[in-house]
Design a protein around this motif. Sequence first.
Motif, PDB file in Angstrom:
ATOM      1  N   TYR A 183       0.833  -1.207   0.000  1.00 28.64           N
ATOM      2  CA  TYR A 183       0.000   0.000   0.000  1.00 28.64           C
ATOM      3  C   TYR A 183       0.868   1.259   0.000  1.00 28.64           C
ATOM      4  O   TYR A 183       0.615   2.208  -0.753  1.00 28.64           O
ATOM      5  CB  TYR A 183      -0.939  -0.009   1.210  1.00 28.64           C
ATOM      6  CG  TYR A 183      -1.446   1.364   1.595  1.00 28.64           C
ATOM      7  CD1 TYR A 183      -2.284   2.066   0.727  1.00 28.64           C
ATOM      8  CD2 TYR A 183      -1.072   1.966   2.792  1.00 28.64           C
ATOM      9  CE1 TYR A 183      -2.735   3.343   1.063  1.00 28.64           C
ATOM     10  CE2 TYR A 183      -1.525   3.231   3.126  1.00 28.64           C
ATOM     11  CZ  TYR A 183      -2.349   3.919   2.262  1.00 28.64           C
ATOM     12  OH  TYR A 183      -2.779   5.165   2.585  1.00 28.64           O
ATOM     13  N   SER A 210       3.541  -0.434  -7.350  1.00 28.97           N
ATOM     14  CA  SER A 210       2.689   0.745  -7.464  1.00 28.97           C
ATOM     15  C   SER A 210       2.982   1.565  -8.712  1.00 28.97           C
ATOM     16  O   SER A 210       2.486   2.678  -8.837  1.00 28.97           O
ATOM     17  CB  SER A 210       2.852   1.637  -6.232  1.00 28.97           C
ATOM     18  OG  SER A 210       2.274   1.006  -5.128  1.00 28.97           O
ATOM     19  N   SER A 245      -6.864  -0.171  -1.785  1.00 28.45           N
ATOM     20  CA  SER A 245      -5.933  -1.129  -1.189  1.00 28.45           C
ATOM     21  C   SER A 245      -6.639  -1.968  -0.138  1.00 28.45           C
ATOM     22  O   SER A 245      -6.506  -3.189  -0.093  1.00 28.45           O
ATOM     23  CB  SER A 245      -4.763  -0.400  -0.535  1.00 28.45           C
ATOM     24  OG  SER A 245      -4.036   0.312  -1.494  1.00 28.45           O
ATOM     25  N   GLU A 297      -4.326  -0.186  -7.470  1.00 27.57           N
ATOM     26  CA  GLU A 297      -4.161  -0.444  -6.035  1.00 27.57           C
ATOM     27  C   GLU A 297      -5.014  -1.601  -5.520  1.00 27.57           C
ATOM     28  O   GLU A 297      -4.595  -2.343  -4.636  1.00 27.57           O
ATOM     29  CB  GLU A 297      -4.456   0.821  -5.228  1.00 27.57           C
ATOM     30  CG  GLU A 297      -3.318   1.819  -5.272  1.00 27.57           C
ATOM     31  CD  GLU A 297      -2.012   1.242  -4.759  1.00 27.57           C
ATOM     32  OE1 GLU A 297      -2.004   0.638  -3.682  1.00 27.57           O
ATOM     33  OE2 GLU A 297      -0.981   1.385  -5.446  1.00 27.57           O
ATOM     34  N   ASN A 322      -2.942  -4.957  -3.978  1.00 29.75           N
ATOM     35  CA  ASN A 322      -3.161  -5.398  -2.602  1.00 29.75           C
ATOM     36  C   ASN A 322      -3.930  -6.713  -2.521  1.00 29.75           C
ATOM     37  O   ASN A 322      -3.826  -7.435  -1.540  1.00 29.75           O
ATOM     38  CB  ASN A 322      -3.866  -4.320  -1.796  1.00 29.75           C
ATOM     39  CG  ASN A 322      -2.874  -3.319  -1.261  1.00 29.75           C
ATOM     40  OD1 ASN A 322      -2.451  -2.438  -1.989  1.00 29.75           O
ATOM     41  ND2 ASN A 322      -2.451  -3.493  -0.019  1.00 29.75           N
TER      42      ASN A 322
END
Lengths: 309, 506
Positions: free
Chosen positions: B70, B87, B114, B301, B305
Motif C-alpha cells: 500500500y 505501485s 488497497s 491499487e 493489494n
Amino acid sequence: MKPVRRSMILLMLAGTSHTAFAQDTLDIIVPFAAGGATDIVARSFEPPFSDNLGVTSVVRNVAGASATEGTAEVANSEGNPNIIGYEPAGALSIQPSLKDLPYGPDSFTYICRTTSNPMFLMVSQSSDIENFDQLVAASQEEPLLYGSSGPGTLPQLAVAALVGESDLEASHIPYSGSGPAMNALAGDEIQIMADTETILANYDLRPLAVFADHRIEGYEDVPTIGELGLPEMEFAVWQGLVAPKGISQERKTQYSDACKATLESDRFKSFAEKAKAGIAYLGPEDFEAFVKQRYDANKQVLRDVGLIE
Amino acid sequence: MDIILAAVGDAFAWQALLAIVVGTWAGIIIGGLPGLGSVVGLTVFLPFTFGMSTITSMALLIGVYCGSVYGGSITAILINTPGTPQSAATTFDGYPMTQEGRVDEALGWATFASFFGGVLSCVILIFCAPQLAKFAVNFGSIEVFALICLAMMCIVGVSKGSVMKGLVCGMIGFFLSMVGSDPITGADRFTFGSYALSSGLTLIPVVVGAFALSEVFVRFSSRDDPGAKIPEAKLRLPRLGEWFKRLIELVRGSLIGSFIGALPGTGAAAAAFISYASAQKLSPRRDRLGQGEPDGIIASESSNNAVTGSSFIPTLALGIPGDVVTAMMMGAMVIHGITPGVRLMVDQAQTVYSLFVVLIIVNVAMLILSKPSIGLFRYLFRLHQGYVMAAIVIFSFIGAATVRGNPLDLVVAALTGILAYALRRADYPLAPLVIGMVLGPELESSLRRGLLIKRGDFLEFFTHSGISMTLFSLLALFIIWTVWSGIAQRRQSSANAPRAESDATK
C-alpha cells in the motif's frame, strides 16, 4: 579548506577503527536472497557457530548469477580471515564448469560439509506410474518431460545422467525455481522431477528411486539407482563452509572445530530435524576431496548432455 | 468451531496485535520510500522474528508485506515516484490527479482500493483457496504466455500520444530484462564478457532509476518553477455513494489481483498492469484514464493489494510460494517448525486460521494507519524540496544496493536514471520500460518452455487447452478493438478538422 581537511581526518579515523574492529566480526556470505532454503539453514547455523568461535557474525546475502556472485566474493577475498561462505552444491561443483567464473574448485580453503540430502526420482501422486520400469515403458510410448529449478542445476543433472544411462526417454524443461516446477508437475506439464526429501514430503509426491548408494531411512521400499540394474549414481543436495585461500592453518582449524561442534549441538540438530536437513559432517580434507570428486563427476554429466564441450 | 475460536484468540493476543501495528506502519513507511520495497522490508524484519512465537512473527511479516504494497502508492501519487514497483501503475492516474490539486482524493482512493482489494482477497483465500489452487495449476507455460501477452497490451494504453514511442520504451525494458543468464540454457548473454553483468539486471535498480532518479533530475531542472513544489499530503476517504458508484471497478481489480496472486511466479506488479489494461477496455470512464481518473488508481491499487492475500493460496494449498515475498514467509514458517506443503491445512489448521484472521486485521490496521502515515509524509515533504530530493536519492541507492548486495546495481540505477531523464525530455513514456522489464522475463521463459513442450510448433499454442484458446481469442479481440477504435478516432478527428477550419474562416 579547514572543514574539508577535518572531515578527511575524521574519515580516516573512521576507516582505521573499522579495520580494528573487523578482527572480531565475521562475515558469513550466503549466496542466495534472504529467506531462501539455504539462507534459513545458514541463519540457524550461525548463532551456535559464532558462540563456538567466540565472535560476532553477520550473515550477508549476496545473491545472483546462480549463487556464483556471492561465492566469487569469498574467492576474491584471498587472505582475509574474517569472511567465509555458506555454499550450496551447485555454486561449488557445477557452475565453475558451466561458466567462465573468477573462481574454480582450487580457489578456496575448504572448512567442512554441513548437510547433505540425497535426491529422489519422483512423479506426481496422481500418475499411474508406480516404479521405474513403468516409467521407462511410458516414456517409450511417448517421450516424457522432466523439470528442474533452472539450467545446470542438480535436478537437471541427476535426471540427465539417468537418461544417458537407461532407456528412459525424457527431455528437460527448466523453471525459475522449485516452486514453479512443482506447479508444472501438479498440472501435468512435466511428469518427472528429481529433488530432495523436503520436496517429496511437502508436495506429497511418489518416489521411484533414490540417487544414493544405499536405501534411505524412512523410505526403505525405494530402490537405489544401482538396484535397478543401472550404474551407481549419487546425487545429493549438500552445503558446506568455505573460506578464501591464504588463511592461516590455525584459523582453518578454529573454523572446522566450530563447525563440527555446531553440527553436534542440540540447537542445530533440532532445527535440522524440523527443516529435514540431513546433517553430514565432513572435515576439511574430506570435504575438499569430496567437492573435487563431485566437480569432476558433474563435469562429465554436463559434457554428456551437451551443455559444455 | 473450537479451532476457529482458538485461532481468533491467537490472532488477538496483544503480542500479535502489537506486531501487526508495528509491522503495518513500518511497512507503509518502507513502501513509501522509493527504492525500499516489500523485500527490503521483510529482510530487515526477518531476523527479529526468530525469537517470536509463530503467530506473532507471521503477524509482523504480513503487516510489513501488506503495508509496503500500500505504502508504495503514497509517493507514486505525491511525487510521481512509485515507492515500490508494484505501485508503478498508480502513477498513471495518481500523479495527474495531484497536478490537478486532487491529492486528498487520489490518496483516499488509493487507500480505500488497497483496503478493499486486501479484504476481498482474504475472503477468497478463506473460502476458495483449494478450488482456486486447483484451477491455477492448469496455468502451464503456454497459458501463462498468453496471459502475459494480454498484459503487454497495456503498453498501448499507457503510451499517450505515440504508440511508437511506447513500444520503443517497452522494448528497451524487455531488452534490459534479457541481460544475464539465459533462462533455458543458462548461457550468458549481452554481458560483453563482464562477469558483473552475468547476474543480470534486477527490477528495483531499474525502477528506482527510471522513476525516482529521473524525477529528481526533472525537478532539479525546473527547480525555480513554483508549480513544481510537492503538494501537501492530505487524505479524504471516498464517501459511501462514491465508492458504490465504482464498485464494479473495485471488484474487478480485486478479482484480477486475487487470481494473478494465486498463479506462482507472477506477482503484484504484473497484476497491477494487467488490471490497468483491463480498466482501459472495460471502465465506463476509460476515455479519461491516464489523465487523472480515480478508476486508474482503483485498478492498480485494488489488484496489487489483492495479491497480498491470494499469494498465500499456492503457499497454503500446494506449498508453492507465489513470489519472492511469500517465499520469504515460507522460510519464516520453516524456522518456526511449520512445514508448508500440501498437508499444512490439515496438520496446522489452527495456525492457518489465525493467519487468515491476521491478514484481515492487517488490512483494517492499514486503513486506520493510513492517516497518521500520510501525516508523516506530509511532515517530511514540508521540508525544503532540496532535502526531500536528496533523501530520495539516498534511499534509492540504499534500496538498489540492498536487493542483493551487488555494487553493479548502483551503476545500473544511476545509468537508468540518466537514460530515463533523456527519454522523458524527448516525451517518451517511461511506464512501458518498467512493464517490459517486469513482464519480459516471464514472457520469454514461458514462450521458450512452451516451444520446448510443443517441440518448436508455435501453432499448437493456440489449440493447447481451453484456457489458452480463450486467452488468445481475448488477445485477438483486444488488438482488433484497439486498432478499430484508433481508426474510428482518426476518422472522427479528420472529419472534425475541416469543420473546425471552416468555422475558423467564418
